[in-house]
Design a protein around this motif. Sequence first.
Motif, PDB file in Angstrom:
ATOM      1  N   ARG A  36      40.408  70.374  56.111  1.00 43.99           N
ATOM      2  CA  ARG A  36      41.573  71.249  55.867  1.00 43.99           C
ATOM      3  C   ARG A  36      41.420  72.012  54.558  1.00 43.99           C
ATOM      4  O   ARG A  36      41.689  73.207  54.486  1.00 43.99           O
ATOM      5  CB  ARG A  36      42.861  70.447  55.850  1.00 43.99           C
ATOM      6  CG  ARG A  36      44.085  71.342  55.675  1.00 43.99           C
ATOM      7  CD  ARG A  36      45.374  70.531  55.742  1.00 43.99           C
ATOM      8  NE  ARG A  36      46.518  71.389  55.832  1.00 43.99           N
ATOM      9  CZ  ARG A  36      47.208  71.815  54.762  1.00 43.99           C
ATOM     10  NH1 ARG A  36      46.854  71.446  53.556  1.00 43.99           N
ATOM     11  NH2 ARG A  36      48.245  72.603  54.926  1.00 43.99           N
ATOM     12  N   SER A  52      41.217  76.041  54.510  1.00 41.49           N
ATOM     13  CA  SER A  52      42.343  76.749  53.905  1.00 41.49           C
ATOM     14  C   SER A  52      41.972  77.463  52.615  1.00 41.49           C
ATOM     15  O   SER A  52      42.751  78.283  52.121  1.00 41.49           O
ATOM     16  CB  SER A  52      43.503  75.789  53.652  1.00 41.49           C
ATOM     17  OG  SER A  52      43.146  74.799  52.718  1.00 41.49           O
ATOM     18  N   GLU A 102      51.557  74.303  58.872  1.00 40.07           N
ATOM     19  CA  GLU A 102      51.196  72.953  59.286  1.00 40.07           C
ATOM     20  C   GLU A 102      52.284  72.428  60.211  1.00 40.07           C
ATOM     21  O   GLU A 102      53.469  72.547  59.917  1.00 40.07           O
ATOM     22  CB  GLU A 102      51.041  72.012  58.093  1.00 40.07           C
ATOM     23  CG  GLU A 102      50.610  70.627  58.527  1.00 40.07           C
ATOM     24  CD  GLU A 102      50.200  69.733  57.377  1.00 40.07           C
ATOM     25  OE1 GLU A 102      50.321  68.506  57.543  1.00 40.07           O
ATOM     26  OE2 GLU A 102      49.774  70.240  56.330  1.00 40.07           O
ATOM     27  N   TRP A 106      47.449  74.458  61.142  1.00 38.71           N
ATOM     28  CA  TRP A 106      46.895  73.109  61.103  1.00 38.71           C
ATOM     29  C   TRP A 106      47.873  72.184  61.827  1.00 38.71           C
ATOM     30  O   TRP A 106      49.060  72.144  61.490  1.00 38.71           O
ATOM     31  CB  TRP A 106      46.734  72.684  59.644  1.00 38.71           C
ATOM     32  CG  TRP A 106      46.013  71.399  59.453  1.00 38.71           C
ATOM     33  CD1 TRP A 106      46.579  70.195  59.193  1.00 38.71           C
ATOM     34  CD2 TRP A 106      44.610  71.185  59.499  1.00 38.71           C
ATOM     35  NE1 TRP A 106      45.606  69.238  59.070  1.00 38.71           N
ATOM     36  CE2 TRP A 106      44.384  69.822  59.256  1.00 38.71           C
ATOM     37  CE3 TRP A 106      43.513  72.017  59.731  1.00 38.71           C
ATOM     38  CZ2 TRP A 106      43.104  69.280  59.235  1.00 38.71           C
ATOM     39  CZ3 TRP A 106      42.255  71.465  59.696  1.00 38.71           C
ATOM     40  CH2 TRP A 106      42.058  70.116  59.453  1.00 38.71           C
TER      41      TRP A 106
END
Length: 70
Positions: free
Chosen positions: A15, A19, A29, A57
Amino acid sequence: MPAAGARVLPARRIRQTLSAGFSADSLAEHDLAATRLAEILDDARALSLFTAERLIWVVNGEAALPAGGR
């Protein structure tokens, strides 16, 4: 199968790496344990007024499986 805690570190690293190229406004998210899959897909289809690209995500993907598949 590794314990859930063993998967947290690689997921966190993935992640962070993904990101890194996105602004905070470009990140979303979602938790499948708390949000319906249809809502997440609607969010993915929605265009942003502030950015051309987005990273969505999703955590707790197991929640999308049928009860017998867990």
